[in-house]
Scaffold this motif. Structure first.
Motif, PDB file in Angstrom:
ATOM      1  N   HIS A  55       0.841  -1.200   0.000  1.00 35.38           N
ATOM      2  CA  HIS A  55       0.000   0.000   0.000  1.00 35.38           C
ATOM      3  C   HIS A  55       0.870   1.242   0.000  1.00 35.38           C
ATOM      4  O   HIS A  55       2.099   1.160  -0.037  1.00 35.38           O
ATOM      5  N   ASP A  59       6.220   3.943   5.299  1.00 35.59           N
ATOM      6  CA  ASP A  59       7.035   2.915   5.943  1.00 35.59           C
ATOM      7  C   ASP A  59       7.063   1.611   5.152  1.00 35.59           C
ATOM      8  O   ASP A  59       7.792   0.684   5.500  1.00 35.59           O
ATOM      9  N   HIS A  60       6.287   1.528   4.074  1.00 35.99           N
ATOM     10  CA  HIS A  60       6.218   0.290   3.304  1.00 35.99           C
ATOM     11  C   HIS A  60       6.916   0.379   1.942  1.00 35.99           C
ATOM     12  O   HIS A  60       7.016  -0.625   1.250  1.00 35.99           O
ATOM     13  N   ASP A 157      -0.993  -4.287   6.674  1.00 37.86           N
ATOM     14  CA  ASP A 157      -1.680  -3.344   7.560  1.00 37.86           C
ATOM     15  C   ASP A 157      -3.191  -3.496   7.394  1.00 37.86           C
ATOM     16  O   ASP A 157      -3.704  -3.415   6.275  1.00 37.86           O
ATOM     17  N   HIS A 215       4.407  -5.319  12.916  1.00 38.91           N
ATOM     18  CA  HIS A 215       4.012  -3.900  12.829  1.00 38.91           C
ATOM     19  C   HIS A 215       3.789  -3.373  14.252  1.00 38.91           C
ATOM     20  O   HIS A 215       2.752  -2.799  14.584  1.00 38.91           O
TER      21      HIS A 215
HETATM   22 ZN   LIG Z   1       2.490   0.448   8.155  1.00 39.55          ZN
END
Ligand SMILES: [Zn+2]
Ligand SMILES: [Zn+2]
Length: 248
Positions: A55, A59-60, A157, A215
């Motif tokens: 997504h 942070d990804h 997430d 996470h």
């Molecule tokens: Zn995240």
């Protein structure tokens, strides 16, 4: 045989020895990375066949240009597949083009695939929509035919799914490992994330043989508080060990 290793297991905040959540999957001959943030040397050393961007959150995906750059410096020649939801592709392309990666001399081909039902070597990837952003997806990884083989479910997430039986492929029931995000304990849970009880509920509903939570917030105490919540419903829930390869 499926292998996975956490390159990081924290949420947005990194700490010593633990960066943002990112996972490397392999079967001994092929490999792919899910989200690109920390310890990307492991993905370079594996010369990964594919990268999944789940997504559009920073942070990804922030380290993708550096991964491509390091693969180029390592003299990679084979194409790299980037799998992502269609709604994320322009953002991913923007990251690549801001650093003019495609104009590097002798750069390998970068091929996009829509995250749906994909494969990497003999590993099958089945993506499903999560409750997080308009584009966010999770995935089921299996070796060969989904029904017959080992299966790892990674939620990425997500807030708790209201009707997981309608969202998830039927063959995830009895999964060998459920890797579930748990961003916080339940009393401060954000609307687009899950807590320890949410993860444990899904693990029980799926009849998962293992539950690994990720996470996570900074700090051992915060992590163990979430683990305690999860273990109250799913007694053998586990915290991940970063950079330890596990075989399923
Ligand atoms: Zn995240
Ligand atoms: Zn996110």
């Amino acid at each position: 045989m499926l292998k996975f290793v956490f390159l990081g297991a924290n949420g947005s905040l990194q700490e010593r020895g633990n960066g943002n959540t990112s996972l490397l999957f392999s079967n001994g001959t092929s490999s792919f990375l899910v989200d690109v943030s920390v310890n990307i040397h492991a993905a370079v050393e594996a010369n990964v066949d594919a990268v999944v961007i789940t997504h559009e959150h920073i942070d990804h995906m922030y380290a993708l240009p550096s991964l491509l750059h390091q693969l180029w410096l390592s003299k990679r020649t084979k194409p790299l597949t980037i799998m992502c939801p269609d709604g994320v592709r322009s953002m991913v392309n923007g990251l690549i083009d801001n650093f003019a990666i495609r104009s590097k001399n002798g750069i390998f081909d970068i091929v996009f695939e829509t995250a749906g039902h994909n494969s990497v070597g003999s590993m099958e990837l089945e993506f499903f929509k999560t409750v997080h952003t308009p584009n966010s997806v999770g995935l089921v990884v299996s070796e060969g035919s989904c029904e017959a083989s080992k299966r790892i479910v990674y939620t990425c997430d997500t807030a708790p799914m209201e009707n997981p039986r309608e969202v998830l492929p039927q063959y995830v029931f009895g999964a060998d490992v459920l890797i579930h995000e748990t961003n916080s304990v339940c009393n401060v849970r954000k609307p687009d994330h899950s807590c320890g009880l949410d993860a444990a509920k899904l693990a029980n509903e799926l009849g998962a043989k293992r539950l690994v939570i990720c996470h996570l917030p900074k700090g051992d105490d915060a992590k163990h508080a979430i683990l305690k919540e999860a273990c109250s419903l799913y007694p053998n829930a586990e915290l991940p060990e970063v950079l330890k390869e596990e075989t399923v």
